[in-house]
Scaffold this motif. Structure first.
Motif, short mmCIF file in Angstrom:
data_model
loop_
_atom_site.label_atom_id
_atom_site.label_comp_id
_atom_site.label_asym_id
_atom_site.label_seq_id
_atom_site.Cartn_x
_atom_site.Cartn_y
_atom_site.Cartn_z
N UNK A 109 0.84 -1.20 0.00
CA UNK A 109 0.00 0.00 0.00
C UNK A 109 0.87 1.24 0.00
N UNK A 110 0.25 2.35 -0.34
CA UNK A 110 0.95 3.63 -0.26
C UNK A 110 -0.02 4.71 0.19
N UNK A 111 0.54 5.77 0.72
CA UNK A 111 -0.19 7.01 0.96
C UNK A 111 0.39 8.07 0.03
N UNK A 112 -0.49 8.87 -0.56
CA UNK A 112 -0.06 10.10 -1.21
C UNK A 112 -0.09 11.16 -0.13
N UNK A 113 1.09 11.62 0.25
CA UNK A 113 1.22 12.62 1.32
C UNK A 113 1.33 14.01 0.67
N UNK A 114 0.42 14.88 1.02
CA UNK A 114 0.43 16.25 0.49
C UNK A 114 0.64 17.20 1.67
N UNK A 172 4.55 20.19 -1.12
CA UNK A 172 5.28 18.98 -1.48
C UNK A 172 4.34 17.78 -1.49
N UNK A 173 4.47 16.94 -2.49
CA UNK A 173 3.69 15.71 -2.59
C UNK A 173 4.64 14.53 -2.70
N UNK A 174 4.36 13.49 -1.93
CA UNK A 174 5.26 12.34 -1.87
C UNK A 174 4.45 11.05 -1.79
N UNK A 175 5.10 9.96 -2.17
CA UNK A 175 4.56 8.61 -1.99
C UNK A 175 5.28 7.99 -0.80
N UNK A 176 4.51 7.50 0.18
CA UNK A 176 5.09 6.80 1.33
C UNK A 176 4.55 5.38 1.37
N UNK A 177 5.46 4.40 1.50
CA UNK A 177 5.04 3.00 1.50
C UNK A 177 5.99 2.19 2.39
N UNK A 178 5.60 1.08 2.91
CA UNK A 178 4.26 0.57 3.03
C UNK A 178 3.80 0.90 4.44
N UNK A 179 2.76 1.66 4.57
CA UNK A 179 2.33 2.15 5.87
C UNK A 179 1.08 1.45 6.39
N UNK A 180 0.63 0.39 5.71
CA UNK A 180 -0.64 -0.20 6.11
C UNK A 180 -0.75 -1.71 5.97
N UNK A 181 0.14 -2.36 5.25
CA UNK A 181 -0.09 -3.76 4.92
C UNK A 181 0.98 -4.70 5.48
#
Length: 294
Positions: free
Chosen positions: A132-137, A142-151
């Motif tokens: 999984x990923x989060x789109x962090x805004x 700044x916008x970033x992809x953070x993984x894996x924060x849920x699975x």
């Protein structure tokens, strides 16, 4: 030490762009939890804004039964009983072509959403591990992809490599480029231990930067003092679920970041697993991001 100035897109800019992409696709999105007041309100807004065609959970159809019987080898009587579960039926709607995207998780735990997607939709070709990923805004744009924060709780080197590769593809699709950093408590060759060794092995396999401490991944001046290449990452891969989950929640509460997701990676069709604390705004935005990836 002051971080270098960055050219960033306005915080609403990336969401506006993704919403435009979603509008162009007019995807049919099934919401198996449409009886949740937040989800119902989000569905109404999504329809009003033309971001998708929101669908409530449909009746069981022969096409859904066929997905489980022919695609998964499940006996028909059992398949029909399984389709009585909303998450499985929604996933089967996507697999059967009755919907394009599934958005769930406002009431259901992540493991249930993954089980349903894995059973009815299955993994994409060449993928061995869903993540999984989060789109962090962030407020500064700044916008970033953070993984894996849920699975994945404690991925090994192969798992981290799979997460990094999937996240890189997500970064290219949503951000236009992917500069991946595999994070650790150590940068370069300075540390040892099971966790940092796994990160180092994943970096060697994928060719992405790592292991990197978070400051070295985001600040080129700090990276230089540590003798590593870094400073411009927009895709962060965390070494464990502990690290990723704690980090994104701290970013929300202390930095005012908007965390859109978690959105699942690796399935043959788009699936969004909402946070159970998701607001109406979060559901609308996460749905738009998922549709944009479709």
């Amino acid at each position: 030490m002051k971080a270098p100035e960055r050219k960033v897109e306005g915080a609403m800019g990336i969401l506006d762009n993704l919403k435009d992409a979603a509008k162009a696709k007019q995807a049919r999105v099934v919401f198996p939890e449409s009886d949740d007041t937040r989800v119902a309100a989000a569905m109404a807004r999504l329809a009003d804004e033309g971001l998708c065609v929101p669908l409530p959970l449909g009746d069981v159809t022969e096409a859904q039964v066929a997905v489980l019987v022919n695609g998964r080898g499940i006996k028909e009587a059992l398949a029909r009983r399984m389709l009585g579960k909303p998450l499985i039926r929604a996933a089967a709607m996507v697999a059967a072509g009755e919907a394009d995207v599934m958005v769930a998780g406002a009431d259901a735990p992540t493991r249930r959403v993954i089980e349903a997607a894995g059973l009815a939709i299955g993994l994409a070709e060449g993928v061995t591990l869903p993540s999984s990923f989060f789109l962090m805004v962030f407020p500064d744009g700044r916008a970033m992809i953070w993984a894996d924060c849920a699975v994945n709780v404690a991925p090994d080197a192969d798992g981290l490599a799979a997460i990094a590769n999937a996240s890189a593809a997500t970064g290219r699709a949503l951000l236009g480029s992917a500069k991946v950093a595999l994070l650790s408590y150590s940068s370069g060759s300075s540390g040892a231990g099971d966790s940092v060794d796994a990160v180092r092995a994943a970096a060697e396999v994928t060719g992405f930067s790592g292991p990197l401490q978070a400051d070295a991944a985001l600040n080129a001046a700090i990276a230089a003092t540590k003798g590593v290449t870094g400073g411009d990452a927009n895709v962060l891969v965390f070494p464990s679920l502990d690290a990723g989950n704690i980090a994104y929640k701290l970013a929300q509460e202390l930095a005012g970041a908007q965390a859109l997701g978690p959105i699942l990676q690796g399935f043959a069709r788009p699936v969004c697993d909402l946070s159970r604390g998701a607001s109406i705004d979060d559901i609308v935005a996460a749905t738009a991001v998922t549709v944009a990836l479709a």
